[in-house]
Motif scaffolding. Structure first.
Motif, mmCIF file in Angstrom:
data_model
loop_
_atom_site.group_PDB
_atom_site.id
_atom_site.type_symbol
_atom_site.label_atom_id
_atom_site.label_comp_id
_atom_site.label_asym_id
_atom_site.label_seq_id
_atom_site.Cartn_x
_atom_site.Cartn_y
_atom_site.Cartn_z
ATOM 1 N N VAL A 16 71.505 71.755 72.917
ATOM 2 C CA VAL A 16 70.945 70.591 73.839
ATOM 3 C C VAL A 16 69.301 70.836 73.604
ATOM 4 O O VAL A 16 68.851 69.394 73.545
ATOM 5 C CB VAL A 16 71.631 70.723 75.237
ATOM 6 C CG1 VAL A 16 70.739 72.065 75.837
ATOM 7 C CG2 VAL A 16 71.452 69.577 75.738
ATOM 8 N N PHE A 17 68.731 71.621 73.497
ATOM 9 C CA PHE A 17 67.320 71.641 73.280
ATOM 10 C C PHE A 17 66.888 70.781 72.132
ATOM 11 O O PHE A 17 65.937 69.979 71.978
ATOM 12 C CB PHE A 17 66.837 73.228 73.296
ATOM 13 C CG PHE A 17 67.042 73.914 74.413
ATOM 14 C CD1 PHE A 17 66.545 73.641 75.574
ATOM 15 C CD2 PHE A 17 68.001 74.719 74.580
ATOM 16 C CE1 PHE A 17 66.846 74.308 76.977
ATOM 17 C CE2 PHE A 17 68.303 75.636 75.450
ATOM 18 C CZ PHE A 17 67.540 75.361 76.688
ATOM 19 N N ASN A 18 67.516 71.003 70.899
ATOM 20 C CA ASN A 18 67.414 70.134 69.573
ATOM 21 C C ASN A 18 67.293 68.516 70.351
ATOM 22 O O ASN A 18 66.689 67.725 70.050
ATOM 23 C CB ASN A 18 68.234 70.447 68.810
ATOM 24 C CG ASN A 18 67.941 69.704 67.507
ATOM 25 O OD1 ASN A 18 66.707 69.531 67.306
ATOM 26 N ND2 ASN A 18 68.872 69.268 66.639
ATOM 27 N N GLU A 43 67.081 65.883 84.232
ATOM 28 C CA GLU A 43 68.241 65.408 84.481
ATOM 29 C C GLU A 43 69.278 66.166 83.323
ATOM 30 O O GLU A 43 70.269 66.656 83.623
ATOM 31 C CB GLU A 43 68.182 64.103 84.232
ATOM 32 C CG GLU A 43 69.727 63.405 84.748
ATOM 33 C CD GLU A 43 69.619 61.802 84.928
ATOM 34 O OE1 GLU A 43 70.739 61.356 84.747
ATOM 35 O OE2 GLU A 43 68.800 61.187 84.868
ATOM 36 N N VAL A 44 68.651 66.113 82.171
ATOM 37 C CA VAL A 44 69.560 66.850 81.122
ATOM 38 C C VAL A 44 69.542 68.479 81.289
ATOM 39 O O VAL A 44 70.778 68.883 81.403
ATOM 40 C CB VAL A 44 68.922 66.684 79.819
ATOM 41 C CG1 VAL A 44 69.858 67.317 78.858
ATOM 42 C CG2 VAL A 44 68.766 65.063 79.458
ATOM 43 N N MET A 45 68.565 68.971 81.483
ATOM 44 C CA MET A 45 68.710 70.393 82.058
ATOM 45 C C MET A 45 69.506 70.816 83.187
ATOM 46 O O MET A 45 70.080 71.833 83.312
ATOM 47 C CB MET A 45 67.202 70.857 82.248
ATOM 48 C CG MET A 45 66.466 70.844 81.018
ATOM 49 S SD MET A 45 66.951 71.753 79.525
ATOM 50 C CE MET A 45 66.774 73.279 80.071
ATOM 51 N N ASN A 46 69.613 69.816 84.145
ATOM 52 C CA ASN A 46 70.555 70.274 85.143
ATOM 53 C C ASN A 46 71.910 69.866 85.274
ATOM 54 O O ASN A 46 72.534 69.962 85.916
ATOM 55 C CB ASN A 46 69.851 69.451 86.360
ATOM 56 C CG ASN A 46 68.688 69.952 87.152
ATOM 57 O OD1 ASN A 46 68.368 71.003 86.768
ATOM 58 N ND2 ASN A 46 67.637 69.317 87.610
ATOM 59 N N SER A 47 72.295 69.337 83.781
ATOM 60 C CA SER A 47 73.564 69.254 83.548
ATOM 61 C C SER A 47 74.376 70.626 83.640
ATOM 62 O O SER A 47 73.717 71.512 83.287
ATOM 63 C CB SER A 47 73.747 68.227 82.223
ATOM 64 O OG SER A 47 73.011 67.324 82.288
ATOM 65 N N ALA A 53 75.495 67.031 79.594
ATOM 66 C CA ALA A 53 74.157 66.750 79.014
ATOM 67 C C ALA A 53 74.338 65.534 77.949
ATOM 68 O O ALA A 53 73.441 64.821 78.078
ATOM 69 C CB ALA A 53 73.615 67.805 78.124
ATOM 70 N N LEU A 54 75.195 65.210 77.160
ATOM 71 C CA LEU A 54 75.417 64.283 76.461
ATOM 72 C C LEU A 54 75.621 63.018 77.130
ATOM 73 O O LEU A 54 75.144 61.950 76.745
ATOM 74 C CB LEU A 54 76.533 64.386 75.488
ATOM 75 C CG LEU A 54 76.405 65.487 74.233
ATOM 76 C CD1 LEU A 54 77.666 65.681 73.418
ATOM 77 C CD2 LEU A 54 75.491 65.041 73.411
#
Length: 64
Positions: A16-18, A43-47, A53-54
């Protein structure tokens, strides 16, 4: 939120970091403010999962 920004993730494999990095790069190229980039990243990191995240990424951008 920004369907005018197109990110190409289909050929990208990785964590997910990529994916966040690819999206943030596109946001910077679109001259979005740091606050908007930070909002997206948070928002992505709190998924709760990779799939969530996607979904966040899909809600923010047009993905190819």
């Amino acid at each position: 939120m920004h369907p005018e920004i197109v990110v190409k993730l289909i050929v990208e494999y990785g964590n997910v970091f990529n994916l966040i990095g690819i999206c943030v790069k596109a946001m910077r190229q679109a001259d979005l403010p740091k606050e908007e980039i930070d909002k997206f990243t948070a928002e992505v990191m709190n998924s709760g999962s990779y799939d969530e995240a996607l979904q966040v990424i899909l809600s923010w951008f047009t993905v190819e």
